[in-house]
Design a protein around this motif. Structure first.
Motif: not given
Lengths: 367, 367
Positions: A2-7, A208-209, A212
């Motif tokens: 799994n991948k994570f994105y947070h900002m 992916t995020i 990009s």
């Protein structure tokens, strides 16, 4: 996997953006601690812009301007004591990576009594002074990360505090503050940002995020290579570099960095090589190492720069970085032995062994 | 003009990501309200995944499954009353845009007594039930926006509540839930996502960060056009569409939408045209309108799709959307008169007049 994105940081971009969004600073509290270095914020106009807005908002402030390059753990504790003495409500950081990274540790230590032995553990309560960050170089991306990188003399390297509580609330991006940066600082910081985006794409946590953001960051920086080389950066190019560095920060906030950073830390700690330059010296050789097992991924990165071969990228960096330091075989062995034990190594999509690190160092310094 | 970027939701991506990050749900509270529609969450496995994790976390839950397509203001108030009756601590939304948008209003109204007259004002206190969102279509991007779009019979259109308090805390992206979506839902939702990213690039609020997300989103969606047309989407393409729709959500969270959405709302409200389809019917003609004054910007968008001309894009959408509805000249005049008074119009980088909207409608329906 799994991948994570947070900002979660709110970003405000454009000329005069601090004055243009003065209400955002007004909402942060009655009294600010401004964390900065000795000189640059006074010269590039950023400190004056901040204090003018605070004054017009009827907010008080005190200034802690003792942050040195590659700030130490001691500097962070000193700043935190100063913050508590002055009962400040929030922190404004102005500067390059050094004041910003120090400010995060100060904002944390001002609210929590964390002993040095556990400072780098990353397990703290949520309490932190809210932060507004104003980068005055276009490199570190610290304004949008949860990292505070401090020089740790006990560990003889740079060590990072990493915690979601360290994300600044606000980041103001105004490229006017970079107008008078020296050519070498411009190059070193731009290469730092480039390294973040490239390393972010070479991390096992890339998704992916982050991709990009990284790809656009690489495109923007490489569109400025020529003007950087010719020392002819116009305002719109300064802006591209600044936004690219913030994109790079958003990338590493989610991917972390790779072997390049862990190898570079020794060049900075033991040989006083600028952080961005240290990354730039190592980046092409690391890309060549990854290419052996993952050529498609490296091709995607080169495509963003309009390049076909890692050798072209290497030559391009050589041109920007100029004459290289000399480094002994003994130093290489010692730095490689240090780097191989860092978390950054297992973060690489192609994991190097210690002998690979030695080869990357040797290739980087043409030995 | 200063630009802004903010999107604080933490995103978790990949197969089985709810179970893989069960601790994140566990941290949200003791009792959940699950907001969903009547059927799809039960069929695609998402509801079962969520309840299994809640049970294994020893968390309680109640289910509100009365959300219809294009949910109404009344539905949101009903869900909020149900949330209060059951003393829930947080909200989990499962579904397409309808359950997600309804869930945001429910999470807000469960904590604050906001009368319908001021619901669309956007000025509320910070209190809201924390939210975790699980999209089961790849279109709306609602999982990463601060918008709740509700059907407002008093205003005879869809109206949005917009507030930073409405950003979900968590978004779980698992493309397995889209495996059995019908071809028409797949196309309509993908075109909705495409419209978000294209419109985001045609907004006066577009900036470097939103552009980088939008361009990748457009690239990803257009790479799936052929498989969408052939109804042969493999799992990895479902994943591309899902991530592209989340990127599109991140875009419009920062740019808002343009004339296309305000025109499309009438097609949905009066003619019951699916929301994504409505956008898709209008998108190419709007792009042609913008091209007249800003050809470079439109070229950048077409480049992301590997296209040279707006006409190619128009033909491509025609192929995906199939036979078009018929619409009368009177309807066009009425819808154009409604759309011209919306905020979306001044959000366009090329601002259309009412006669331009009429022409875009006429071109879209080949009249």
């Amino acid at each position: 996997m799994n991948k994570f994105y947070h900002m979660p940081t709110k970003i405000i971009m454009g000329d005069n953006c601090i004055a243009g969004s003065s209400g955002l600073l007004a909402a942060m509290g009655a009294k600010a601690l401004i964390v900065t270095g000795r000189h640059s914020a006074r010269i590039n106009g950023s400190l004056e812009d901040v204090t003018a807005v605070l004054t017009s908002n009827n907010q008080q402030y005190v200034i802690f301007d003792k942050v040195m390059a590659n700030p130490t753990v001691e500097c962070a504790y000193e700043g935190a004591a100063f913050a508590r003495e002055n009962s400040v409500d929030f922190v404004i950081a102005i500067g390059g990576g050094s004041p910003m990274d120090a400010a995060k540790a100060i904002a944390l230590l001002a609210k929590q009594d964390i002993k040095e032995e556990v400072l780098f553990s990353g397990s703290y309560a949520q309490e932190v002074l809210p932060m507004a960050f104003i980068p005055t170089t276009a490199g570190t991306g610290s304004e949008v990360t949860q990292y505070s990188i401090l020089t740790n003399h006990k560990a003889q390297t740079k060590t990072s505090i990493a915690s979601p509580v360290l994300f600044p609330k606000l980041a103001f991006l105004d490229a006017r503050y970079m107008a008078a940066l020296s050519p070498s600082t411009t190059v070193n910081t731009a290469i730092d940002a480039l390294s973040h985006s490239v390393e972010g794409m070479l991390s096992v946590r890339a998704g992916t995020i982050s991709d990009s953001l990284a790809m656009e960051s690489i495109r923007l920086i490489s569109s400025c290579f020529g003007a950087m080389q010719a020392n002819s950066l116009e305002h719109n190019m300064r802006e591209k570099l600044l936004y690219a560095s913030t994109l790079g920060g958003m990338v590493i906030a989610n991917t972390g960095t790779t072997a390049v950073h862990s190898m570079g830390y020794s060049l900075t700690y033991y040989r006083d090589v600028d952080h961005g330059r240290a990354n730039g010296l190592l980046l092409a050789a690391f890309l060549a190492f990854v290419e052996k097992s993952l050529p498609e991924r490296v091709k995607t990165i080169l495509d963003c720069m309009g390049l076909k071969q890692v050798e072209e990228f290497s030559a391009l960096l050589d041109g920007l970085l100029g004459e290289k330091e000399t480094i002994s075989a003994q130093e290489i062995d010692s730095y490689s032995a240090r780097a191989i034990n860092t978390k950054n190594i297992s973060n690489c999509i192609a994991v190097p062994g210690q002998e690979d690190l030695v080869k990357i160092f040797r290739d980087s310094f043409r030995m």
